[in-house]
Scaffold this motif. Structure first.
Motif, PDB file in Angstrom:
ATOM      1  N   LEU A 131      -4.603   9.075  -5.604  1.00 12.71           N
ATOM      2  CA  LEU A 131      -4.271   7.721  -6.030  1.00 12.71           C
ATOM      3  C   LEU A 131      -2.760   7.563  -6.164  1.00 12.71           C
ATOM      4  O   LEU A 131      -2.024   8.518  -6.403  1.00 12.71           O
ATOM      5  CB  LEU A 131      -4.938   7.387  -7.364  1.00 12.71           C
ATOM      6  CG  LEU A 131      -6.463   7.405  -7.390  1.00 12.71           C
ATOM      7  CD1 LEU A 131      -6.970   6.749  -8.666  1.00 12.71           C
ATOM      8  CD2 LEU A 131      -7.057   6.710  -6.171  1.00 12.71           C
ATOM      9  N   ARG A 169       0.840  -1.202   0.000  1.00 12.88           N
ATOM     10  CA  ARG A 169       0.000   0.000   0.000  1.00 12.88           C
ATOM     11  C   ARG A 169       0.881   1.262   0.000  1.00 12.88           C
ATOM     12  O   ARG A 169       0.648   2.193  -0.776  1.00 12.88           O
ATOM     13  CB  ARG A 169      -0.919   0.015   1.210  1.00 12.88           C
ATOM     14  CG  ARG A 169      -1.849   1.242   1.238  1.00 12.88           C
ATOM     15  CD  ARG A 169      -2.462   1.447   2.610  1.00 12.88           C
ATOM     16  NE  ARG A 169      -3.329   0.362   2.983  1.00 12.88           N
ATOM     17  CZ  ARG A 169      -4.631   0.311   2.708  1.00 12.88           C
ATOM     18  NH1 ARG A 169      -5.188   1.283   2.020  1.00 12.88           N
ATOM     19  NH2 ARG A 169      -5.350  -0.712   3.107  1.00 12.88           N
ATOM     20  N   GLU A 218      -6.667   0.936  -8.804  1.00 13.35           N
ATOM     21  CA  GLU A 218      -7.278   1.834  -7.823  1.00 13.35           C
ATOM     22  C   GLU A 218      -8.526   2.519  -8.358  1.00 13.35           C
ATOM     23  O   GLU A 218      -9.492   2.751  -7.622  1.00 13.35           O
ATOM     24  CB  GLU A 218      -6.255   2.884  -7.383  1.00 13.35           C
ATOM     25  CG  GLU A 218      -5.065   2.301  -6.622  1.00 13.35           C
ATOM     26  CD  GLU A 218      -4.043   3.370  -6.281  1.00 13.35           C
ATOM     27  OE1 GLU A 218      -4.224   4.058  -5.260  1.00 13.35           O
ATOM     28  OE2 GLU A 218      -3.054   3.506  -7.050  1.00 13.35           O
ATOM     29  N   ASP A 219      -8.517   2.882  -9.642  1.00 15.36           N
ATOM     30  CA  ASP A 219      -9.684   3.524 -10.254  1.00 15.36           C
ATOM     31  C   ASP A 219      -9.835   3.041 -11.701  1.00 15.36           C
ATOM     32  O   ASP A 219      -9.576   3.780 -12.656  1.00 15.36           O
ATOM     33  CB  ASP A 219      -9.544   5.046 -10.220  1.00 15.36           C
ATOM     34  CG  ASP A 219     -10.850   5.768 -10.556  1.00 15.36           C
ATOM     35  OD1 ASP A 219     -11.789   5.092 -11.038  1.00 15.36           O
ATOM     36  OD2 ASP A 219     -10.924   6.986 -10.349  1.00 15.36           O
ATOM     37  N   ALA A 237      -6.660   3.347  -0.608  1.00 19.48           N
ATOM     38  CA  ALA A 237      -6.893   2.074  -1.304  1.00 19.48           C
ATOM     39  C   ALA A 237      -7.596   1.086  -0.381  1.00 19.48           C
ATOM     40  O   ALA A 237      -7.215   0.919   0.782  1.00 19.48           O
ATOM     41  CB  ALA A 237      -5.573   1.495  -1.786  1.00 19.48           C
ATOM     42  N   ASP A 238      -8.620   0.409  -0.891  1.00 18.55           N
ATOM     43  CA  ASP A 238      -9.366  -0.515  -0.044  1.00 18.55           C
ATOM     44  C   ASP A 238      -8.576  -1.814   0.143  1.00 18.55           C
ATOM     45  O   ASP A 238      -7.746  -2.186  -0.697  1.00 18.55           O
ATOM     46  CB  ASP A 238     -10.743  -0.815  -0.638  1.00 18.55           C
ATOM     47  CG  ASP A 238     -10.650  -1.567  -1.951  1.00 18.55           C
ATOM     48  OD1 ASP A 238     -10.615  -2.807  -1.911  1.00 18.55           O
ATOM     49  OD2 ASP A 238     -10.602  -0.913  -3.010  1.00 18.55           O
ATOM     50  N   THR A 295      -8.310  -4.420  -2.764  1.00 17.51           N
ATOM     51  CA  THR A 295      -7.430  -4.030  -3.871  1.00 17.51           C
ATOM     52  C   THR A 295      -5.971  -4.198  -3.484  1.00 17.51           C
ATOM     53  O   THR A 295      -5.143  -4.647  -4.287  1.00 17.51           O
ATOM     54  CB  THR A 295      -7.706  -2.571  -4.281  1.00 17.51           C
ATOM     55  OG1 THR A 295      -9.087  -2.436  -4.616  1.00 17.51           O
ATOM     56  CG2 THR A 295      -6.855  -2.165  -5.465  1.00 17.51           C
ATOM     57  N   VAL A 296      -5.636  -3.856  -2.247  1.00 17.30           N
ATOM     58  CA  VAL A 296      -4.267  -4.048  -1.763  1.00 17.30           C
ATOM     59  C   VAL A 296      -3.910  -5.532  -1.773  1.00 17.30           C
ATOM     60  O   VAL A 296      -2.806  -5.917  -2.168  1.00 17.30           O
ATOM     61  CB  VAL A 296      -4.109  -3.466  -0.348  1.00 17.30           C
ATOM     62  CG1 VAL A 296      -2.722  -3.785   0.204  1.00 17.30           C
ATOM     63  CG2 VAL A 296      -4.346  -1.963  -0.349  1.00 17.30           C
ATOM     64  N   MET A 338       0.362   2.410  -3.751  1.00 11.30           N
ATOM     65  CA  MET A 338      -1.027   2.848  -3.786  1.00 11.30           C
ATOM     66  C   MET A 338      -1.237   4.095  -2.941  1.00 11.30           C
ATOM     67  O   MET A 338      -0.401   4.465  -2.115  1.00 11.30           O
ATOM     68  CB  MET A 338      -1.950   1.735  -3.285  1.00 11.30           C
ATOM     69  CG  MET A 338      -1.880   0.491  -4.136  1.00 11.30           C
ATOM     70  SD  MET A 338      -3.010  -0.793  -3.568  1.00 11.30           S
ATOM     71  CE  MET A 338      -3.672  -1.295  -5.118  1.00 11.30           C
ATOM     72  N   GLY A 351      -1.598   9.262 -10.803  1.00 11.21           N
ATOM     73  CA  GLY A 351      -2.178   9.493  -9.488  1.00 11.21           C
ATOM     74  C   GLY A 351      -1.371  10.548  -8.760  1.00 11.21           C
ATOM     75  O   GLY A 351      -0.132  10.529  -8.797  1.00 11.21           O
ATOM     76  N   THR A 393      -2.919   2.916 -10.690  1.00 16.71           N
ATOM     77  CA  THR A 393      -4.170   3.563 -11.074  1.00 16.71           C
ATOM     78  C   THR A 393      -5.184   2.643 -11.756  1.00 16.71           C
ATOM     79  O   THR A 393      -6.385   2.767 -11.485  1.00 16.71           O
ATOM     80  CB  THR A 393      -3.871   4.785 -11.967  1.00 16.71           C
ATOM     81  OG1 THR A 393      -2.859   4.441 -12.925  1.00 16.71           O
ATOM     82  CG2 THR A 393      -3.379   5.950 -11.131  1.00 16.71           C
TER      83      THR A 393
END
Length: 308
Positions: free
Chosen positions: A262, A176, A269-270, A184-185, A188-189, A180, A232, A266
């Motif tokens: 971010l 993370r 992340e999005d 970041a949730d 996702t990590v 990231m 990001g 990326t």
């Protein structure tokens, strides 16, 4: 699951695992992943695009299902050779695709900027979370004040063969921090950590040494197709100054998208933002519809397997 899997043979004989997703005849998009990643990295983007695009993605040599190269097989020219081989295999002459690269994948696009195949078959390009040179001095992973000291430490880290070991709570915190943004949730990590830890350490170190010496500034001006840049704002690996330099140097920059908060990953992340940029380029600059634009060219495909 891919609709089709191919093994594309590069210029030096390296075998490149390649996947085709989405409906035949749809506009084509080629995705190139970054350092220590694999085709799995693009999963959220593939899910979104493959409903109405023909999405082609491949494992960079040594990553995922593409075998590791020999000692002389690590270079930006080798990356360019692999991309050209994939594009030649899946995008016939006279057809075009939007090419998108993340991190080392975007560096691959820059490295191949002078290749005729790219000029003929790329409708547009996306450079996502990347830089062309001075990666070690500009990185903010180890926030030392001296650029020389930062470069020395980052060079040692990138070239290290130390095993990463299993994915643990500590390793996820490191992932993370390095790759990231702070928001970041956890899911996702977790995905990012598993992808990164799966890369063989010899391959990680081999490509790390290439990145440490990266000098692609001279290629930016040769990337003449319409090109979008994404970054990001909390990217520690390739901070926003890289993106601004690219946008200023590109002959036809269609825009610089900065994603607030971010980090470097990326597309994970999005994915909606990254997919939106790709879709915009397809709509604006187009790829031909009609017959299948990704029918493999048999001379460059070593093996072909139809998947369920």
């Amino acid at each position: 699951m891919p609709e089709r899997e191919l093994t594309v043979v590069s210029a030096d004989g390296s075998r490149i695992h390649t996947e085709l997703h989405g409906p035949e005849g749809a506009p084509a998009v080629v995705l190139a992943h970054g350092w220590v990643c694999s085709t799995a990295f693009w999963a959220p983007v593939v899910r979104a695009l493959s409903t109405d695009h023909r999405v082609i993605l491949y494992d960079q040599r040594g990553h995922g299902r593409s075998p590791a190269p020999g000692p002389g097989g690590y270079s930006t020219e080798a990356l360019a050779d692999d991309l050209v081989a994939v594009v030649e295999a899946v995008i016939p002459l006279g057809r075009r695709a939007v090419l998108a690269g993340h991190s080392m994948g975007a560096m691959t696009l820059m490295a191949a900027a002078d290749r005729p195949v790219l000029r003929e078959r790329a409708a547009a390009a996306v450079l996502c979370s990347t830089g062309a040179a001075r990666l070690m001095e500009r990185s903010r992973v180890v926030p030392l004040r001296s650029p020389r000291a930062r470069a020395r430490v980052h060079r040692l880290l990138l070239g290290s063969r130390a095993p990463l070991g299993p994915v643990t709570p500590l390793s996820k915190r490191l992932v993370r921090y390095v790759t990231m943004g702070p928001g970041a949730d956890p899911a996702t990590v977790e995905v990012a950590a598993r992808i990164l830890h799966a890369c063989p350490r010899v391959v990680r170190a081999g490509w790390g040494r290439v990145l440490a010496a990266l000098e692609l500034d001279a290629r930016i001006g040769q990337l003449t197709m319409p090109t979008a840049v994404i970054v990001g704002t909390a990217d520690r690996l390739t901070p926003t100054e890289h993106a601004h330099a690219l946008a200023a140097a590109l002959p036809h920059c269609t825009g610089l998208t900065e994603l607030p908060g971010l980090g470097h990953m990326t597309p994970l992340e999005d994915p909606e933002a990254v997919t939106g940029v790709i879709r915009g380029l397809v709509e604006e600059y187009g790829t031909s519809r009609g017959t299948d634009p990704t029918a493999p060219q048999e001379s460059q495909v070593e093996a072909k397997e139809q998947t369920a």
